[in-house]
Design an enzyme around this catalytic site. Sequence first.
Site, PDB file in Angstrom:
ATOM      1  N   ARG A 181       3.039 -49.468  61.528  1.00  0.00           N
ATOM      2  CA  ARG A 181       4.195 -49.361  62.445  1.00  0.00           C
ATOM      3  C   ARG A 181       3.730 -49.048  63.876  1.00  0.00           C
ATOM      4  NH1 ARG A 181       6.077 -50.835  58.253  1.00  0.00           N
ATOM      5  NH2 ARG A 181       8.111 -50.308  57.380  1.00  0.00           N
TER       6      ARG A 181
ATOM      7  N   SER B 211      14.202 -47.128  58.295  1.00  0.00           N
ATOM      8  CA  SER B 211      13.465 -45.866  58.140  1.00  0.00           C
ATOM      9  C   SER B 211      13.481 -45.110  59.463  1.00  0.00           C
ATOM     10  CB  SER B 211      12.006 -46.135  57.780  1.00  0.00           C
ATOM     11  OG  SER B 211      11.921 -46.888  56.609  1.00  0.00           O
TER      12      SER B 211
ATOM     13  N   GLU C  98      10.068 -42.883  63.418  1.00  0.00           N
ATOM     14  CA  GLU C  98       9.645 -44.278  63.478  1.00  0.00           C
ATOM     15  C   GLU C  98      10.488 -45.012  64.502  1.00  0.00           C
ATOM     16  OE1 GLU C  98      10.098 -48.032  62.449  1.00  0.00           O
ATOM     17  OE2 GLU C  98      10.164 -47.531  60.333  1.00  0.00           O
TER      18      GLU C  98
HETATM   19  N1  EPU Z   1      11.432 -42.022  47.578  1.00  0.00           N
HETATM   20  C1  EPU Z   1      12.133 -40.935  47.095  1.00  0.00           C
HETATM   21  N2  EPU Z   1      13.387 -40.716  47.557  1.00  0.00           N
HETATM   22  C2  EPU Z   1      13.998 -41.506  48.483  1.00  0.00           C
HETATM   23  C3  EPU Z   1      13.283 -42.626  48.969  1.00  0.00           C
HETATM   24  C4  EPU Z   1      12.001 -42.850  48.517  1.00  0.00           C
HETATM   25  O1  EPU Z   1      11.636 -40.186  46.262  1.00  0.00           O
HETATM   26  O2  EPU Z   1      15.143 -41.225  48.855  1.00  0.00           O
HETATM   27  C5  EPU Z   1      10.054 -42.267  47.103  1.00  0.00           C
HETATM   28  C6  EPU Z   1       9.954 -42.918  45.722  1.00  0.00           C
HETATM   29  O3  EPU Z   1       8.848 -42.377  45.084  1.00  0.00           O
HETATM   30  C7  EPU Z   1       9.676 -44.360  46.045  1.00  0.00           C
HETATM   31  C8  EPU Z   1       8.803 -44.217  47.276  1.00  0.00           C
HETATM   32  O4  EPU Z   1       9.381 -43.111  47.980  1.00  0.00           O
HETATM   33  O5  EPU Z   1       8.990 -44.974  45.010  1.00  0.00           O
HETATM   34  C9  EPU Z   1       8.781 -45.425  48.185  1.00  0.00           C
HETATM   35  O6  EPU Z   1      10.118 -45.800  48.533  1.00  0.00           O
HETATM   36  P1  EPU Z   1      10.447 -47.262  49.082  1.00  0.00           P
HETATM   37  O7  EPU Z   1       9.838 -48.285  48.215  1.00  0.00           O
HETATM   38  O8  EPU Z   1      11.915 -47.339  49.314  1.00  0.00           O
HETATM   39  O9  EPU Z   1       9.642 -47.337  50.436  1.00  0.00           O
HETATM   40  P2  EPU Z   1       9.465 -46.315  51.639  1.00  0.00           P
HETATM   41  O10 EPU Z   1       8.055 -45.877  51.692  1.00  0.00           O
HETATM   42  O11 EPU Z   1      10.508 -45.263  51.608  1.00  0.00           O
HETATM   43  C10 EPU Z   1       8.732 -48.175  53.313  1.00  0.00           C
HETATM   44  C11 EPU Z   1       9.096 -48.653  54.684  1.00  0.00           C
HETATM   45  C12 EPU Z   1      10.371 -49.493  54.645  1.00  0.00           C
HETATM   46  C13 EPU Z   1      10.132 -50.667  53.728  1.00  0.00           C
HETATM   47  C14 EPU Z   1       9.736 -50.131  52.334  1.00  0.00           C
HETATM   48  C15 EPU Z   1       9.355 -51.225  51.378  1.00  0.00           C
HETATM   49  C16 EPU Z   1       8.202 -46.988  56.213  1.00  0.00           C
HETATM   50  C17 EPU Z   1       8.531 -45.884  57.157  1.00  0.00           C
HETATM   51  N3  EPU Z   1       9.251 -47.524  55.585  1.00  0.00           N
HETATM   52  O12 EPU Z   1       9.757 -47.285  52.884  1.00  0.00           O
HETATM   53  O13 EPU Z   1      10.611 -49.997  55.949  1.00  0.00           O
HETATM   54  O14 EPU Z   1      11.286 -51.482  53.615  1.00  0.00           O
HETATM   55  O15 EPU Z   1       8.577 -49.279  52.444  1.00  0.00           O
HETATM   56  O16 EPU Z   1       8.102 -51.725  51.727  1.00  0.00           O
HETATM   57  O17 EPU Z   1       7.040 -47.366  56.074  1.00  0.00           O
HETATM   58  C18 EPU Z   1      11.742 -49.649  58.018  1.00  0.00           C
HETATM   59  O18 EPU Z   1      10.628 -49.576  58.542  1.00  0.00           O
HETATM   60  O19 EPU Z   1      12.796 -49.536  58.686  1.00  0.00           O
HETATM   61  C19 EPU Z   1      11.834 -49.852  56.580  1.00  0.00           C
HETATM   62  C20 EPU Z   1      12.998 -49.878  55.937  1.00  0.00           C
END
Ligand code: EPU
Length: 336
Positions: A161, A236, A332
């Site tokens: 990012r 995010s 972010e």
């Molecule tokens: N999780 C929780 N609770 C929550 C959300 C997430 O426990 O409320 C944990 C779970 O363990 C889950 C893990 O976080 O397995 C990962 O969650 P998710 O797959 O939703 O991905 P993320 O790391 O929360 C990132 C990006 C997103 C992108 C997704 C999918 C960042 C800051 N965010 O989210 O990007 O869509 O991966 O690749 O890196 C954005 O940048 O606006 C965005 C939405």
Amino acid sequence: MIIKKNISLKPFNTFGMDVNAKEFASIDSLKDLIAVLNTNPSRLFILGGGSNILLTKDVDALVLHINLKGISVISTSEKKVKVQVSAGENWHEFVNWSLNKNYGGLENLSLIPGNVGTAPIQNIGAYGVELKDTFVSCEALSTQTNELKTFTKDECDFGYRNSIFKNALKGQYIITSVVFELSSENHSIKTNYGAIESELERTGIKTPTIQEVSKAVIAIRNSKLPDPKILGNSGSFFKNPVVSYSKFEILQAQFPLIPHYKVSKQNVKIPAGWLIETTGFKGKTFGNYGVHDKQALVLVNYGGASGETILKLSIQIQKAVKLIFDIDLESEVNIL
Ligand code: EPU
């Protein structure tokens, strides 16, 4: 090109913040962009899709809404195609264009809000793929010299990012177009991101096409992330923090279920969504704003909330995460 005064930016930011721009111009051509820069405006503010910004106050500047359009194939070689895309094209519409032509590489990045020209600034990413994976170069106009410069991938200094346009060159260039290299056959299908595989399994697809990967990504995103057209948000709000292994081991002893991804020999990434959920903020609403109930990383405006209150909530969340985990959450989204 018309320069309007005191224009509400509500339709131009996905959080739906109703703040005013002192001056506003929609830029449809490079000629107009150069002409407006030649007037030497004292303060400029560049707006793309408005999908990664929290506006907390009126913008005391000339806001340029980059609306440059056009997609063209500039070269084809065996199995690859190079495509040049103008900055004002909507990201997801461009992804759909590529899928309709059966060009691969962008399918995991389906449904990300925003425009093509702002995508390199934060090196958008999702489901195991980042913009930098298909990026070749971009053209950008210097706000100081009004000259166009081509930036190669190396020069953009992409990170998680992150890019040079968020750091050393912040505010100094306006991206006008981006060149991508996509596959035209033998697509490399990336489904190793957990949720994609389970979504494909659920729909009974064993050897997915790029179009089917896109469909799976759209289904996953729709199940977790609110549609900004319906509920104001900026995706995010925080980055996933990266901590050292030694720090991680201390946390794991206390929280055995803490999710984590190895990023290098020394460091691990921890999902900020989990940290926020563990503090108890997930799904909390405070009148007209709150924390999304399906993804704790997303702060939402239920209608009429001010940027300031959402900023205050984000600070409260940062404090809670610091107190419980001794981790600094970095935002972010860009905050103005
Ligand atoms: N999780 C929780 N609770 C929550 C959300 C997430 O426990 O409320 C944990 C779970 O363990 C889950 C893990 O976080 O397995 C990962 O969650 P998710 O797959 O939703 O991905 P993320 O790391 O929360 C990132 C990006 C997103 C992108 C997704 C999918 C960042 C800051 N965010 O989210 O990007 O869509 O991966 O690749 O890196 C954005 O940048 O606006 C965005 C939405």
